[in-house]
Design an enzyme around this catalytic site. Structure first.
Site, PDB file in Angstrom:
ATOM      1  N   GLU A   1       0.843  -1.207   0.000  1.00  8.48           N
ATOM      2  CA  GLU A   1       0.000   0.000   0.000  1.00  8.48           C
ATOM      3  C   GLU A   1       0.872   1.249   0.000  1.00  8.48           C
ATOM      4  OE1 GLU A   1      -3.715   0.572   2.399  1.00  8.48           O
ATOM      5  OE2 GLU A   1      -2.492   2.082   3.425  1.00  8.48           O
TER       6      GLU A   1
ATOM      7  N   PRO B   1      -0.627   8.939  -1.715  1.00  5.57           N
ATOM      8  CA  PRO B   1      -0.080  10.020  -2.555  1.00  5.57           C
ATOM      9  C   PRO B   1       0.472  11.160  -1.706  1.00  5.57           C
ATOM     10  CG  PRO B   1      -2.477  10.100  -2.543  1.00  5.57           C
ATOM     11  CD  PRO B   1      -2.099   8.858  -1.798  1.00  5.57           C
TER      12      PRO B   1
ATOM     13  N   ARG C   1     -15.828   3.093   3.539  1.00  4.89           N
ATOM     14  CA  ARG C   1     -16.571   4.266   4.007  1.00  4.89           C
ATOM     15  C   ARG C   1     -15.615   5.444   4.135  1.00  4.89           C
ATOM     16  NH1 ARG C   1     -19.998   4.065   9.496  1.00  4.89           N
ATOM     17  NH2 ARG C   1     -18.116   2.913  10.076  1.00  4.89           N
TER      18      ARG C   1
ATOM     19  N   HIS D   1     -14.877  -3.245  14.435  1.00  2.00           N
ATOM     20  CA  HIS D   1     -14.897  -1.859  13.955  1.00  2.00           C
ATOM     21  C   HIS D   1     -15.625  -1.002  14.982  1.00  2.00           C
ATOM     22  CE1 HIS D   1     -15.855   1.654  11.473  1.00  2.00           C
ATOM     23  NE2 HIS D   1     -14.907   1.241  10.655  1.00  2.00           N
ATOM     24  N   PRO D   2     -15.155   0.219  15.245  1.00  2.00           N
ATOM     25  CA  PRO D   2     -15.775   1.060  16.282  1.00  2.00           C
ATOM     26  C   PRO D   2     -17.274   1.277  16.102  1.00  2.00           C
ATOM     27  CG  PRO D   2     -13.699   2.017  15.552  1.00  2.00           C
ATOM     28  CD  PRO D   2     -13.978   0.874  14.643  1.00  2.00           C
TER      29      PRO D   2
ATOM     30  N   LYS E   1     -21.393  -7.318   2.524  1.00  2.00           N
ATOM     31  CA  LYS E   1     -20.565  -6.630   1.519  1.00  2.00           C
ATOM     32  C   LYS E   1     -20.124  -7.601   0.428  1.00  2.00           C
ATOM     33  CE  LYS E   1     -17.693  -4.588   4.540  1.00  2.00           C
ATOM     34  NZ  LYS E   1     -16.593  -3.720   5.050  1.00  2.00           N
TER      35      LYS E   1
END
Length: 660
Positions: free
Chosen positions: A49, A52, A140, A189-190, A205
């Protein structure tokens, strides 16, 4: 341009078909204490990963780094992050497009829905498609500025509330054109009420159209393995790549693990706390921890939550990931000597240099890295001259309707178009003017000063030359010291390859094209030679029937020796089971003249202009440009067993000329 899910599936089919045994100590000695390294599968993949940068200089340096890492390390793909509400859209798309077009690596582009309308998303998808990018990581996104983290039941604030809505929109607008990845959270996830609900959301998903999962980083391999098993239990069967973040500093490690609520095993803190003020020691331990995590996952069977690939969050840094992969036998280290032992098997984490890592031969399709763009997918032949400036070659051929396939053919054929002049304006970065002066010489006064710059490039002490975008190619390390001697003798080399005769296609240094074949190449050297050295080369060629010479100067004056008129020459070829002979690298006399124009222009645009007009340094570089010839020498005798290389022949000719 390939869908990443197709590459993963193809990789698995190939690995299953080959059914090779794990790497053992007898195959590759490894000094790392992790005994599980001995059980690593021979075939596994990894991806990187990048984000930019904010400045033009940073962007230019990142593109150079991606190119270098793609060529040396050969990731299955890279992914490029996306700023809040599309704030980095132009740069993100530019990085992804550049990686595919010029670096030959497929790109997975992040796309977030935070603060974006459906029309804005649709517009972005059209741009992405027009740039040839076919892979999207649908997210998201980060919380809006001023909000430290997502809370339970939070939505994005845009017209797509969550990642699942973005996935549905992509499928609605573009069907199955895009490969879509989504995020997984091994530690929850929070905004999820529970891990059970998180698994349900992830499954939704996948059912909405996501093809595979990349997870949040973690520091306990068991957390990932248990997470995958839970996913499998609820019916999630797609590939799930573990996200691994090598520790770069103690402060960033504690900050990021706290922010993302990542569990840190006690043994890691016990290792890091005593050295937390020593950044280098922290990085060394961070590499070892990443190796342990990746190795455990890769050596665990797929049925038990293991994976055959890992994803590295690089933070735009190169060294740690390179060290990790080299320690895990994914790539090898070159010794840097001329001896027959071109591979250094004992890997010490503190002695690894990223510039010495060659691409794994079993993944190397050709001696050069092909573009990942769909239009060029059948291209399998290139002239050798741009071997060290591949970006320039891709730019100059970008508008061709067809690309050479099977053979180079007639360079005047209208099917191949003309080599554009565009790349005369293309210059990769050598850094600031101060950097360039430090690299090429602040005040060269005599030719030997210039010769020394070329020699130091060959020795790895200068990272680039105007004609060479990257460090010396791995195969040239077998003739490294001889190339340095040639340059100090005034033969300024910018391209070379040693002769090889029937080496196995899986050879670490010379191999390409996959297993089961044999590869061949003629000795080749391309250099600038001055008035005192050109006669040496001409006399040498006249006395040896196996040699051909092509030379041209700045004014366009041509010299040919030992050459019948015309003729495209295969310089590299391979013989493989159930395939026609491949000849991916050729020399074409007509194309060489076009390359020579570019090569001479670089003396002006990237070296001469560093110095004040009428200074001694300016006059020196101008004199070399105007009076030296660009010479290409081909040794057609690739089968000789006397051990005398083309470098040896030139050095011997020079020695004899000095004696007479």
């Amino acid at each position: 341009m390939t869908k990443i899910i197709d590459k993963i599936i193809s990789f698995r089919k190939k690995a299953k078909r080959n059914k090779v045994d794990p790497i053992t100590k007898d195959d590759n000695n490894n000094n790392n204490n992790n005994k599980n390294l001995d059980l690593l599968p021979r075939e596994w993949f990894y991806s990187f990963e990048f984000f930019p940068p904010k400045t033009e200089a940073g962007l230019d340096n990142l593109l150079t780094r991606i190119d270098r890492m793609s060529n040396r390390l050969d990731p299955l793909f890279i992914d490029v992050t996306w700023g809040e509400a599309g704030s980095t859209s132009v740069r993100s798309i530019a990085v992804a497009s550049h990686a595919q077009r010029y670096c030959g690596v497929d790109a997975l582009l992040h796309l977030t829905c935070t603060g974006m309308t459906k029309d804005q998303i649709a517009s972005v998808l059209r741009q992405v498609k027009s740039h040839g990018v076919q892979n999207i990581l649908a997210l998201r996104g980060d919380p809006p500025r001023g909000k430290p983290s997502w809370l339970k039941d939070d939505v994005s604030g845009g017209q797509c509330d969550r990642a699942i809505d973005l996935i549905k929109l992509i499928r609605e607008l573009h069907g199955d054109y895009f490969c879509i990845a989504c995020a997984g959270h091994p530690e929850g996830h929070p905004s999820s009420h529970s891990q059970e609900m998180e698994l349900i959301h992830l499954k939704e998903k996948i059912e909405a159209g996501a093809d595979f999962v990349i997870t949040q980083f973690f520091y306990d391999a068991d957390v990932f393995l248990e997470y995958v098993q839970k996913c499998r239990a609820v019916g999630i069967t797609c590939p799930m790549l573990p996200g691994i973040l090598p520790i770069q500093s103690y402060s960033s490690f504690t900050r990021m693990t706290s922010f993302f609520n990542i569990t840190v095993p006690e043994y890691i803190m016990k290792r890091l706390d005593p050295v937390k003020e020593d950044d280098e020691a922290v990085k060394d331990i961070g590499c070892e921890i990443a190796i342990d995590i990746a190795t455990k996952i890769l050596t665990t069977p797929l049925d038990n939550g293991g994976m055959d690939g890992v994803h590295f969050y690089t933070l735009n840094l190169e060294r740690s990931v390179t060290r990790i992969l080299m320690a895990m036998n994914a790539v090898s280290t070159l010794s840097g000597s001329d001896g027959n032992d071109a591979i250094k098997e004992n890997v010490n984490l503190q002695q690894i240099s990223p510039s010495l890592a060659p691409m794994a031969s079993h993944r190397r399709q050709y001696p050069w890295r092909p573009s990942a763009m769909e239009r060029r997918e059948k291209e399998d032949v290139r002239p050798i001259n741009w071997a060290n400036r591949p970006t320039s070659y891709v730019l100059r051929t970008e508008d061709w309707d067809e690309f050479p396939n099977g053979r180079w053919g007639d360079s005047t054929s209208p099917a191949f178009g003309e080599l554009s002049d565009l790349s005369h304006f293309y210059s990769f970065s050598l850094g600031t003017e101060e950097d360039r002066l430090a690299m090429l010489g602040p005040q060269p006064l005599v030719p030997q000063d210039v010769y020394e710059v070329f020699a130091k490039y060959v020795e790895g002490k200068v990272p680039h030359l105007p004609w060479c975008e990257t460090t010396l190619k791995p195969e040239s390390f077998t003739i490294q010291s001889k190339l340095a001697d040639l340059n100090r003798a005034g033969f300024l080399t910018i391209n070379s390859q040693p002769a090889i005769n029937g080496i196995a296609s899986n050879n670490t240094v010379f191999g390409w094209g996959g297993p089961g074949g044999y590869v061949y190449q003629k000795g080749y050297i391309e250099c600038f030679a001055g008035p005192e050295n050109l006669p040496v080369l001409l006399d040498m060629v006249a006395k040896q029937e196996s040699l051909n010479l092509y030379a041209v100067n700045y004014s366009g004056e041509e010299i040919r020796a030992g050459v019948d008129e015309g003729g495209v020459t295969a310089l590299t070829w391979g013989v493989f089971p159930n395939r026609e002979i491949l000849q991916p690298t050729i020399f074409d006399p007509q194309t060489y003249l076009i390359w020579a124009e570019e090569a001479f222009s670089l003396w002006t645009t990237m070296w001469l202009n560093l110095y004040d007009f009428e200074s001694r340094s300016y006059s020196l570089i101008e004199d070399i440009r105007d009076n030296y010839f660009l010479v290409a020498i081909i040794d057609n005798d690739f089968v000789s067993s006397d051990g005398v290389s083309l470098c040896d022949k030139i050095l011997e000719a020079k020695r004899r000329s000095q004696e007479t």
